[in-house]
Scaffold this active site. Sequence first.
Site, PDB file in Angstrom:
ATOM      1  N   LYS A   5      41.284  30.320  34.395  1.00  0.00           N
ATOM      2  CA  LYS A   5      42.274  30.778  33.289  1.00  0.00           C
ATOM      3  C   LYS A   5      43.333  31.589  33.198  1.00  0.00           C
ATOM      4  CE  LYS A   5      38.883  33.133  30.894  1.00  0.00           C
ATOM      5  NZ  LYS A   5      37.400  32.875  31.832  1.00  0.00           N
ATOM      6  N   ARG A  60      35.567  36.597  22.936  1.00  0.00           N
ATOM      7  CA  ARG A  60      34.539  35.600  23.501  1.00  0.00           C
ATOM      8  C   ARG A  60      33.219  36.018  22.987  1.00  0.00           C
ATOM      9  NH1 ARG A  60      36.910  37.945  28.627  1.00  0.00           N
ATOM     10  NH2 ARG A  60      34.953  37.547  30.162  1.00  0.00           N
ATOM     11  N   ARG A  65      36.535  34.395  45.266  1.00  0.00           N
ATOM     12  CA  ARG A  65      38.324  34.826  45.259  1.00  0.00           C
ATOM     13  C   ARG A  65      39.159  36.692  45.289  1.00  0.00           C
ATOM     14  NH1 ARG A  65      38.491  35.046  38.403  1.00  0.00           N
ATOM     15  NH2 ARG A  65      36.842  36.582  38.518  1.00  0.00           N
ATOM     16  N   ARG A  77      36.778  41.854  43.442  1.00  0.00           N
ATOM     17  CA  ARG A  77      36.714  42.730  42.148  1.00  0.00           C
ATOM     18  C   ARG A  77      35.803  43.065  41.945  1.00  0.00           C
ATOM     19  NH1 ARG A  77      38.436  39.232  36.601  1.00  0.00           N
ATOM     20  NH2 ARG A  77      36.586  40.182  36.460  1.00  0.00           N
ATOM     21  N   ARG A 136      27.194  36.962  34.507  1.00  0.00           N
ATOM     22  CA  ARG A 136      28.671  36.945  33.296  1.00  0.00           C
ATOM     23  C   ARG A 136      28.383  35.878  33.768  1.00  0.00           C
ATOM     24  NH1 ARG A 136      32.729  38.012  37.224  1.00  0.00           N
ATOM     25  NH2 ARG A 136      34.082  37.233  35.754  1.00  0.00           N
TER      26      ARG A 136
HETATM   27  P1  AMP Z   1      37.474  39.095  32.621  1.00  0.00           P
HETATM   28  O1  AMP Z   1      38.359  39.433  33.317  1.00  0.00           O
HETATM   29  O2  AMP Z   1      37.616  38.214  31.223  1.00  0.00           O
HETATM   30  O3  AMP Z   1      36.756  38.021  33.323  1.00  0.00           O
HETATM   31  O4  AMP Z   1      37.242  40.224  31.890  1.00  0.00           O
HETATM   32  C1  AMP Z   1      36.223  41.321  32.981  1.00  0.00           C
HETATM   33  C2  AMP Z   1      35.120  42.141  32.165  1.00  0.00           C
HETATM   34  O5  AMP Z   1      35.946  42.992  30.781  1.00  0.00           O
HETATM   35  C3  AMP Z   1      33.603  41.287  31.262  1.00  0.00           C
HETATM   36  O6  AMP Z   1      32.870  40.452  31.486  1.00  0.00           O
HETATM   37  C4  AMP Z   1      34.264  42.082  29.993  1.00  0.00           C
HETATM   38  O7  AMP Z   1      33.015  43.277  30.537  1.00  0.00           O
HETATM   39  C5  AMP Z   1      35.346  42.649  29.288  1.00  0.00           C
HETATM   40  N1  AMP Z   1      35.593  41.575  28.958  1.00  0.00           N
HETATM   41  C6  AMP Z   1      36.990  41.024  28.859  1.00  0.00           C
HETATM   42  N2  AMP Z   1      37.160  40.356  27.898  1.00  0.00           N
HETATM   43  C7  AMP Z   1      36.830  40.396  26.955  1.00  0.00           C
HETATM   44  C8  AMP Z   1      36.192  40.191  25.448  1.00  0.00           C
HETATM   45  N3  AMP Z   1      36.589  39.690  25.159  1.00  0.00           N
HETATM   46  N4  AMP Z   1      35.243  40.734  24.471  1.00  0.00           N
HETATM   47  C9  AMP Z   1      33.848  41.665  25.510  1.00  0.00           C
HETATM   48  N5  AMP Z   1      34.065  41.788  26.734  1.00  0.00           N
HETATM   49  C10 AMP Z   1      35.707  41.517  27.299  1.00  0.00           C
END
Ligand code: AMP
Length: 224
Positions: A19, A94, A133, A166, A177
């Site tokens: 993404k 999400r 990553r 990360r 996740r």
């Molecule tokens: P990402 O960078 O999109 O993988 O997001 C990293 C983390 O942020 C996720 O594992 C969640 O803990 C939190 N997060 C990001 N976007 C959302 C969302 N739309 N709803 C809930 N938690 C989120």
Amino acid sequence: MARPRERNVVLLGAPGSGKGTQAERIVARYGLPHISTGDMLRAAVAGGTETGREAKRYMDAGELVPDEVVIGCVRERLAEGDTGDGFLLDGFPRTIDQAERLDALLADAGRGLTHVIQLDVPEDELVERLAGRRLCRVCGKGYHVVFDPPAREGVCDVCGGELYQRADDDEATVRNRLAVYRAQTEPLVEYYRGRGILHTASGGGKLPDEVFERVTEILDGAAS
Ligand code: AMP
């Protein structure tokens, strides 16, 4: 429902599906503001804000941050002036609840989503991608130690910043996740298919450029 020329886009895909990489390219080609809830939450954590303090324990465990917190961030961001001709949502929604709340938020403004692009990648490949990553601490550019390494190990090609992994890309958190994605986010595929705005770009075994070709077909309206 959407105004002409608007591209109100959601990028949907599991962690590691690309993404962020596709978002960089979409932003460069179409000039859409990039709204990544993950980036917003990481910035809140780094800034030590109240939102950040609340979000951190969920993020560290690979769980979703409560809908209320995330929706608040998105609502504020969408109200900014640069989203008038469209936007790219990355990592949001999400959950079905988030998707319904987003629909309501947009409908209130006389708008609606125009494209939902699902990046579809097999699970084995997701784990491999996430484990390798790396990100630049300074400009945020993404790399992969095997598939897309920087010229100098640990150093960003673009700005010379230090690369890091990360905290939630360690294997146990990655597995959680992915489980959270399957249980809570994957139902959105059917949700958006039912609304006739779902498009799928298969990312398995493909280079980012190949996936982006498909993404541009979708966004240029040449593909279903
Ligand atoms: P990402 O960078 O999109 O993988 O997001 C990293 C983390 O942020 C996720 O594992 C969640 O803990 C939190 N997060 C990001 N976007 C959302 C969302 N739309 N709803 C809930 N938690 C989120």
